[in-house]
Scaffold this active site. Structure first.
Site, PDB file in Angstrom:
ATOM      1  N   ASN A 152       0.853  -1.194   0.000  1.00 24.71           N
ATOM      2  CA  ASN A 152       0.000   0.000   0.000  1.00 24.71           C
ATOM      3  C   ASN A 152       0.887   1.242   0.000  1.00 24.71           C
ATOM      4  OD1 ASN A 152       0.859  -0.347   2.766  1.00 24.71           O
ATOM      5  ND2 ASN A 152      -0.690   1.168   3.304  1.00 24.71           N
ATOM      6  N   CYS A 163       1.944   3.473   2.131  1.00 25.27           N
ATOM      7  CA  CYS A 163       2.925   3.701   3.205  1.00 25.27           C
ATOM      8  C   CYS A 163       3.731   2.457   3.531  1.00 25.27           C
ATOM      9  CB  CYS A 163       2.220   4.222   4.451  1.00 25.27           C
ATOM     10  SG  CYS A 163       1.411   5.816   4.206  1.00 25.27           S
ATOM     11  N   GLU A 198       3.105  -0.340   4.987  1.00 24.53           N
ATOM     12  CA  GLU A 198       2.889  -1.202   6.153  1.00 24.53           C
ATOM     13  C   GLU A 198       2.173  -2.496   5.758  1.00 24.53           C
ATOM     14  OE1 GLU A 198      -0.655   1.723   6.450  1.00 24.53           O
ATOM     15  OE2 GLU A 198       1.390   1.675   5.697  1.00 24.53           O
TER      16      GLU A 198
END
Length: 828
Positions: free
Chosen positions: A467, A469, A471
């Protein structure tokens, strides 16, 4: 499942322990102009102004909430869980104005869908879940990701709906993919999506289809990531006989699309990740993409200023009063004009612009308006260049890293015929990557080999992307909905971490996220299928830095790392244990049996790391950093972590797991502010006083509230703590400030009423100069009492304090007294 109470009492209002207050919310620019304002909103009394502003500006439903509602009777659903529909005689619509409304619509929808999905053993468990989650949200112990706040419960609580937007879900009974018939009956609660893209222009799964899927995600506030390595490189042959324009040409189009739509309308920038494998023929152009675009911005900003200065020098010279009008625009006759032209040429202004300036001077123009560009990310300069709406990452393997270390050649491979496009030095690519990251913070790197060695479902495919970011890393065409737990809320007055309550919160949030998978709709058939078959969850935490500070532990220390590791182990272990218990009731995720051996291998490796083992790991090239038991100051954490992992594996081997993965460590930006977290995610604090610039305009001043707690824990006296805090964050008042205070301002004509307005604004100011403006003091006062003109008041560079006669040193001393130095370095 059985749900126990820890925070609430049966039969009592879950809000009874939390007092609420009415406040006004406004967000302003540095000059004092109002970007957002909503008065008389209701929030929990302990919430800060920042958290209240975030709720009001970002998460309140602003319009479309019907004033008159009625309940929709539904068989086999308790009456208190019935959905609301708009009354036939409703004619008035409004917006949300109370935090209670938001909490109740979100938790009510979770409970409703949890009941529909048979997640509760009986009605009392559903009621317990409802009460406990209301308390958790109101007390800021945890928060779901932004799309939940945007979308969840709008249909259940208010009957809000609109035409379907092309979403899908899997019917849990028939297991068939179904096209959604409405926008909000099933919400889009997932923030994180990973989408595949094929080397095809217009068909399903191709490049333009991805743009449509991304648009659906951005519209509802979610983010997406894709690995574009399937797309052929520039110059590769097309089936029609031509040559491909290359990967980068499509990335520019995709970037423009994201910039136009944004995430959740205008509330956030589009959240988007673009990934490329290290062996793609266009990898060098991709790595340098943003470096070059940033240089274009610098060129636009610098060039616009020189262009403005040079051309207006020419126009000014053409007004030389010492010459007759017919000679003023003739450089042979006008020495001043010759000098201006020479200066403009030294600025490298194009000759046609110079001649154009002379021609319009002949027509009587005395000034030329040239747009001046700025380096602000919301500016026209950044809107002009590409690549500003995505995070970029390069996928690198251990093979490539070894080639860098050994200074070997690296082959770049065509996407169509799989032949070697060309060979370059691995170290050259690595150096370019490092320079780009230093220059503009992009691209990042994702360690492909390590990521896939810890993949719970390798039999179903490889992890290729993440995704925005990073994570959430999992299979293409899957989604993950997030929630974060505020760690600091579990620290008691003695400075001890309440493990029992934390574990309880973890179990509840795991249930929330699983229910969210059940109730969700998705932007494509493939994502609906993938999310249904793997049911990935994203539970994490925020405020680790604040917790360690409050415990008196250095973030960068063996003790700090051990506490962080132990808490993370407790969270992930309890989430997997809850997932195993749900699998006992609901069954394991659909592709569990296919991946059972690999998943148990990965989870066993996790358990070894929790036990502090440095060897015995299976299927990993680089062993993890194990939890160092001896470094953890609270041995209860170690015991709890080891115990829950043993139990999670025991139940997992027996029943399987409901979810392919359960935890992530997300940045928790906006929801971290909503929970009044002093630090985001897993990160330390980067400044004790921070200024957050909001998309759409406006600023927030955010002050770390744990400084006095930490100083007290370290043994400082109350007097010393006050002196240090006053130095760092200021006193938020000018009443007794040096040089600029109530008395000196009254001498300048300030009245008590105006001083009262001033004091109110200083509480959130980061520089006193930005409070002395027409928006704070009032236009009539500034013009009538102080004698300023409209031109002065509307000039962004206008410095009211200097104009009032206060010297620079006096302003700086008063500013330090009021707003602080923003550091404890040099404090008394």
């Amino acid at each position: 499942m059985k749900v126990t109470r820890k925070f609430t009492s049966a039969g009592k209002n879950p809000f009874e322990k939390i007092r609420f207050k009415k406040i006004n919310s406004s967000i302003r620019n540095p000059d004092g102009s109002v970007i957002f304002e909503q008065n008389d909103i209701e929030v929990p009394e302990h919430w800060s102004q920042v958290a209240s502003d975030i709720l009001a500006q970002k998460y309140f439903r602003k319009r479309g909430v019907p004033v008159k509602l009625e309940k929709f009777s539904e068989e086999n659903v308790p009456e208190w869980l019935w959905k609301s529909v708009i009354s036939a005689d409703n004619s008035e619509f409004t917006g949300e104005s109370s935090a209670k409304q938001v909490f109740m619509r979100i938790v009510g929808a979770w409970t409703y869908w949890g009941w529909k999905g048979k997640y509760f053993s009986d009605e009392s468990d559903a009621q317990t879940f409802y009460d406990e989650m209301l308390y958790i949200l109101a007390s800021q112990q945890g928060a779901p990701n932004s799309p939940q706040w945007f979308n969840t419960g709008l249909n259940w609580a208010y009957g809000i709906d609109s035409v379907a937007q092309g979403h899908f879900y899997v019917d849990p009974v028939t297991e068939e993919v179904v096209l959604s018939k409405s926008s909000y009956e099933r919400p889009q609660p997932h923030a994180c999506f990973i989408q595949s893209v094929e080397d095809d222009l217009v068909n399903e799964g191709g490049i333009l289809d991805l743009l449509l899927r991304e648009a659906r995600l951005f519209k509802y506030g979610s983010g997406t990531g894709s690995n574009f390595s399937n797309l052929r490189a520039k110059g590769e042959l097309l089936s029609g006989g031509g040559k491909s324009s290359g990967l980068m040409s499509f990335l520019v189009v995709s970037d423009r699309s994201a910039g136009a739509i944004k995430s959740g309308g205008t509330t956030r920038r589009a959240a988007k990740m673009v990934i490329l494998d290290i062996d793609h023929p266009d990898i060098e152009e991709f790595i340098n993409w943003k470096v070059i675009e940033e240089q274009k911005v610098a060129a636009l900003v610098t060039g616009s200023k020189f262009l403005n200065k040079g051309l207006n020098l020419i126009l000014k010279a053409c007004q030389n009063p010492a010459l007759e009008p017919e000679f003023r625009c003739d450089p042979k006759q006008n020495k001043e004009l010759r000098s201006a032209i020479t200066m403009a040429r030294s600025y490298l202004i194009p000759e046609n612009y110079i001649q154009r300036a002379i021609e319009i001077a002949k027509q009587g123009f005395i000034e030329l308006e040239v747009p001046i560009y700025e380096t602000d990310f919301n500016s026209e300069a950044y809107a002009t260049v590409s690549g500003q709406n995505s995070n970029n990452s390069v996928r690198i393997s251990n093979e490539f890293l070894n080639a860098v270390l050994e200074n070997k050649d690296w082959d770049l491979i065509n996407r169509t015929d799989k032949k070697i496009a060309r060979t370059v030095k691995a170290k050259k690519i690595w150096d370019d990557l490092c320079y780009a990251a230093w220059s503009c913070a992009d691209p990042g790197v994702q360690f492909d080999t390590t990521i896939n060695e810890w993949h719970t479902c390798p039999e179903s495919g490889k992890i290729r992307a993440s995704n925005p970011c990073s994570e959430y890393m999992f299979l293409d065409d899957t989604a993950c909905n997030l929630a974060s737990i505020n760690l600091l809320s579990f620290l008691n007055a003695k400075g001890e971490f309440n493990i029992e309550l934390f574990e309880h919160a973890v179990r509840l949030w795991t249930l929330v996220l699983e229910i969210s998978v059940f109730m969700a709709q998705f932007p494509s058939k493939s994502i609906a299928t993938g999310s249904y078959e793997f049911r990935a969850l994203g539970l994490g935490f925020a405020n680790l830095g604040g917790l360690l500070m409050a415990m008196g532990l250095p973030y960068d220390s063996l003790e700090g790392r051990a506490v962080a590791g132990a808490i993370t182990a407790i969270m992930t272990g309890n989430a997997y244990l809850t997932s195993a218990l749900m699998a006992k009731e609901q069954g394991a995720f659909k592709q569990y049996e296919l991946n059972k051996k690999s998943m148990l291998r990965v989870l066993n490796n996790h358990a070894l790391a929790v036990d502090g083992t440095t060897s015995g790991y299976e299927g990993v090239t680089v062993p993890p950093v194990a939890l160092r038991h001896e470094d953890c100051p609270d041995k209860r954490m170690i015991e709890a972590a080891s115990a829950v992992w043993e139990k999670a594996l025991e139940y997992g081997k027996k029943y399987g797991f409901r979810n392919a993965q359960v935890t992530v460590l997300a940045p928790t930006g906006t929801i971290g502010l909503l929970m009044d977290c002093d630090t985001t995610g897993v990160e330390p604090d980067f400044a004790l006083v921070k200024f957050k610039k909001l998309v759409g305009g406006g600023y927030m001043r955010i002050v770390n509230q744990q400084v006095p707690v930490a100083l007290n824990r370290l043994g400082y006296s109350p007097e010393e703590i006050k002196a240090i805090c006053d130095y760092a964050v200021g006193r938020a008042s000018l009443k007794d400030a040096p040089y600029i205070n109530s008395a000196t301002l009254k001498d300048k004509g300030f009245t008590d009423d105006v001083l009262e307005k001033l004091e109110a604004s200083l509480k959130s100011a980061f520089d006193i100069r930005f409070v002395f403006n027409q928006y704070t003091l009032g236009v009539d006062f500034c013009k009538g009492a102080l004698g300023f003109t409209d031109e002065q008041l509307n000039d962004f560079s206008f410095d009211m304090l200097t104009t009032l006669g206060f010297p620079k040193e006096a302003i700086e001393k008063a500013n330090e007294y009021c707003c602080g130095t923003m550091t404890i370095e040099g404090a008394p």
